[in-house]
Design a protein around this motif. Structure first.
Motif, PDB file in Angstrom:
ATOM      1  N   ASP A  28       0.826  -1.217   0.000  1.00 45.16           N
ATOM      2  CA  ASP A  28       0.000   0.000   0.000  1.00 45.16           C
ATOM      3  C   ASP A  28       0.859   1.266   0.000  1.00 45.16           C
ATOM      4  OD1 ASP A  28      -2.349  -1.535   0.070  1.00 45.16           O
ATOM      5  OD2 ASP A  28      -2.325  -1.613   2.266  1.00 45.16           O
ATOM      6  N   LEU A  37       4.058  -9.672   9.335  1.00 47.10           N
ATOM      7  CA  LEU A  37       3.060  -8.608   9.481  1.00 47.10           C
ATOM      8  C   LEU A  37       1.853  -9.142  10.240  1.00 47.10           C
ATOM      9  CD1 LEU A  37       2.159  -5.719   8.657  1.00 47.10           C
ATOM     10  CD2 LEU A  37       1.249  -6.725   6.563  1.00 47.10           C
ATOM     11  N   LYS A  39      -1.757  -7.605  11.550  1.00 46.67           N
ATOM     12  CA  LYS A  39      -2.643  -6.442  11.561  1.00 46.67           C
ATOM     13  C   LYS A  39      -3.377  -6.358  12.898  1.00 46.67           C
ATOM     14  CE  LYS A  39      -2.312  -4.140   7.734  1.00 46.67           C
ATOM     15  NZ  LYS A  39      -1.954  -2.737   7.774  1.00 46.67           N
ATOM     16  N   LYS A  40      -3.266  -5.198  13.563  1.00 43.46           N
ATOM     17  CA  LYS A  40      -3.934  -4.949  14.836  1.00 43.46           C
ATOM     18  C   LYS A  40      -4.432  -3.517  14.843  1.00 43.46           C
ATOM     19  CE  LYS A  40      -1.513  -7.929  18.066  1.00 43.46           C
ATOM     20  NZ  LYS A  40      -1.170  -7.963  19.476  1.00 43.46           N
ATOM     21  N   ASP A  41      -5.542  -3.268  15.575  1.00 44.88           N
ATOM     22  CA  ASP A  41      -5.988  -1.884  15.700  1.00 44.88           C
ATOM     23  C   ASP A  41      -5.542  -1.269  17.025  1.00 44.88           C
ATOM     24  OD1 ASP A  41      -7.648  -3.176  17.432  1.00 44.88           O
ATOM     25  OD2 ASP A  41      -9.525  -2.490  16.537  1.00 44.88           O
ATOM     26  N   ILE A 156       2.982  -4.107  12.752  1.00 42.82           N
ATOM     27  CA  ILE A 156       1.569  -3.848  12.462  1.00 42.82           C
ATOM     28  C   ILE A 156       1.388  -3.122  11.130  1.00 42.82           C
ATOM     29  CG2 ILE A 156       0.856  -3.879  14.881  1.00 42.82           C
ATOM     30  CD1 ILE A 156       0.879  -0.776  14.774  1.00 42.82           C
ATOM     31  N   GLY A 157       2.495  -2.938  10.411  1.00 40.32           N
ATOM     32  CA  GLY A 157       2.403  -2.391   9.064  1.00 40.32           C
ATOM     33  C   GLY A 157       2.537  -0.889   8.945  1.00 40.32           C
ATOM     34  N   GLU A 158       2.862  -0.205  10.053  1.00 37.04           N
ATOM     35  CA  GLU A 158       3.041   1.235   9.979  1.00 37.04           C
ATOM     36  C   GLU A 158       3.837   1.753  11.174  1.00 37.04           C
ATOM     37  OE1 GLU A 158      -0.704   3.487  10.788  1.00 37.04           O
ATOM     38  OE2 GLU A 158      -1.537   1.471  10.660  1.00 37.04           O
ATOM     39  N   THR A 189       7.510  -1.168  14.271  1.00 38.39           N
ATOM     40  CA  THR A 189       6.122  -1.575  14.007  1.00 38.39           C
ATOM     41  C   THR A 189       5.783  -1.613  12.524  1.00 38.39           C
ATOM     42  OG1 THR A 189       5.381   0.697  14.383  1.00 38.39           O
ATOM     43  CG2 THR A 189       5.283  -0.832  16.261  1.00 38.39           C
ATOM     44  N   SER A 190       6.778  -1.376  11.670  1.00 43.05           N
ATOM     45  CA  SER A 190       6.586  -1.690  10.248  1.00 43.05           C
ATOM     46  C   SER A 190       7.594  -2.752   9.811  1.00 43.05           C
ATOM     47  CB  SER A 190       6.657  -0.426   9.368  1.00 43.05           C
ATOM     48  OG  SER A 190       7.888   0.246   9.516  1.00 43.05           O
TER      49      SER A 190
END
Length: 203
Positions: A28, A37, A39-41, A156-158, A189-190
Motif C-alpha cells: 500500500d 506482518l 494487523k492490529k488496531d 503492524i504495518g506502519e 512496528t513496520s
C-alpha cells in the motif's frame, strides 16, 4: 553508555539495516520490513512489556529496563491507533514541546548533546546516517535504534513513533532556528529493527 558502546551499537545496527532494507516489500505504498506482518488496531499489554534493547538494557540490573520501558508505554500505546495518528496528534505536539524545552533549558546545546541525552535517558541510540544539502536547506537521514516507544513491538504495518518525530522537530528547530519537517518512514512496528526519520531543515 560510553562513546565506545554507542559506536558498537551503531555498527551492529547498521549491518541489520542493510539486510532489512534489501529484503523489504512495499505494501500500500509503504515500506514493510522482514518480520511477519500482524494487523492490529491496538497493541495489548503482552506486546508492550517485552522490549528488545540489548545495548540500552545491558547496564541495568534484573529486568529494570523492561519495567522502565513498559511504564513509558502503558499510557501511550493503549489508545486506539486511529486516535494516535489523527492529524498531527497530541503525541507529535508533546514531542515538539519537549524538544524545544530540552534546548531552551540548556540540557541539549548542540548536535552531539542529542545523542548523549537519548542514550543517557534510554530513549534510544541516535545515528545521523546521512546528511546532504538540498535546495533551500538540508536533508538528514536519522536512525534511532532500541527506541523506547517501539523496540520489540510486533510489525503492524506502519510506524508509530509520533512523540519521537515531534522531539526531532522541536530539538532541531530550536537549535537551528529554522523550519524543520520530519517523517518516520520505517519503524519496529513496520517490520524493522530501527526507526528511520526523513528530516528536512529549511533555510
Amino acid at each position: 553508555m560510553n562513546n565506545e558502546d554507542l559506536k558498537k551499537a551503531i555498527d551492529f545496527y547498521r549491518s541489520l539495516v542493510q539486510e532489512e532494507i534489501a529484503s523489504e516489500k512495499i505494501v500500500d505504498g509503504k515500506p514493510i520490513g522482514p518480520r511477519t506482518l500482524i494487523k492490529k488496531d491496538h497493541l495489548d499489554l503482552n506486546d508492550i512489556i517485552n522490549p528488545e534493547r540489548s545495548f540500552l538494557g545491558k547496564d541495568v540490573t534484573g529486568d529494570l529496563d523492561s519495567v522502565y520501558v513498559t511504564t513509558f508505554r502503558i499510557g501511550n500505546l493503549k489508545k486506539p491507533m486511529s486516535l494516535a495518528k489523527s492529524g498531527y496528534g497530541t503525541d507529535i505536539i508533546a514531542g515538539i514541546e519537549m524538544g524545544v524545552n530540552l534546548v531552551k533549558t540548556g540540557i541539549i546545546k548542540n548536535f552531539d548533546d542529542i545523542s548523549e541525552f537519548l542514550a543517557k535517558y534510554k530513549v534510544g541510540i541516535l545515528d545521523i546516517f546521512k546528511e546532504e544539502e538540498i535546495k533551500n536547506g538540508k536533508r538528514l537521514d536519522i536512525r534511532v535504534y532500541e527506541c523506547i516507544e517501539c523496540a520489540g513491538l510486533p510489525n503492524i504495518g506502519e510506524p508509530i513513533c509520533y512523540y519521537e518525530t515531534g522531539m526531532i522537530i522541536g530539538i532541531l528547530g530550536e537549535l537551528t532556528h529554522k523550519e524543520v519537517f520530519a517523517e518516520e518512514i520505517r519503524c519496529w512496528t513496520s517490520g524493522y529493527s530501527f526507526c528511520q526519520f526523513d528530516v528536512e531543515i529549511k533555510d
